[in-house]
Design a protein around this motif. Structure first.
Motif: not given
Length: 71
Positions: A3-6, A18-21, A33-39, A48-57
């Protein structure tokens, strides 16, 4: 499944995405957008993996799944 997070973090000297695993910071970026691309690249390579993209809040903006889970 990996599971990866932005996530957004405010630090005294900058606003950072941050890109977090598994709780470990893999990279820091000024632009979301750079963080999302790298993640997404990490998530594809570790499918198999999941990428969760969060808002500023901290709320979830999007969830992407890569690869198929092993049955």
């Amino acid at each position: 499944m990996d599971r990866f997070l932005v996530q957004f973090r405010f630090s005294p000297d900058s606003l950072t995405w941050l890109v977090v695993r598994d709780g470990s910071v893999l990279s820091r970026h000024c632009r979301k957008r750079d963080a999302v691309r790298i993640a997404a690249g990490h998530a594809r390579r570790h499918a198999p993996s999941t990428l969760v993209i969060e808002r500023m809040d901290g709320t979830e903006q999007a969830r992407r799944r890569y690869g198929r889970p092993v049955e």
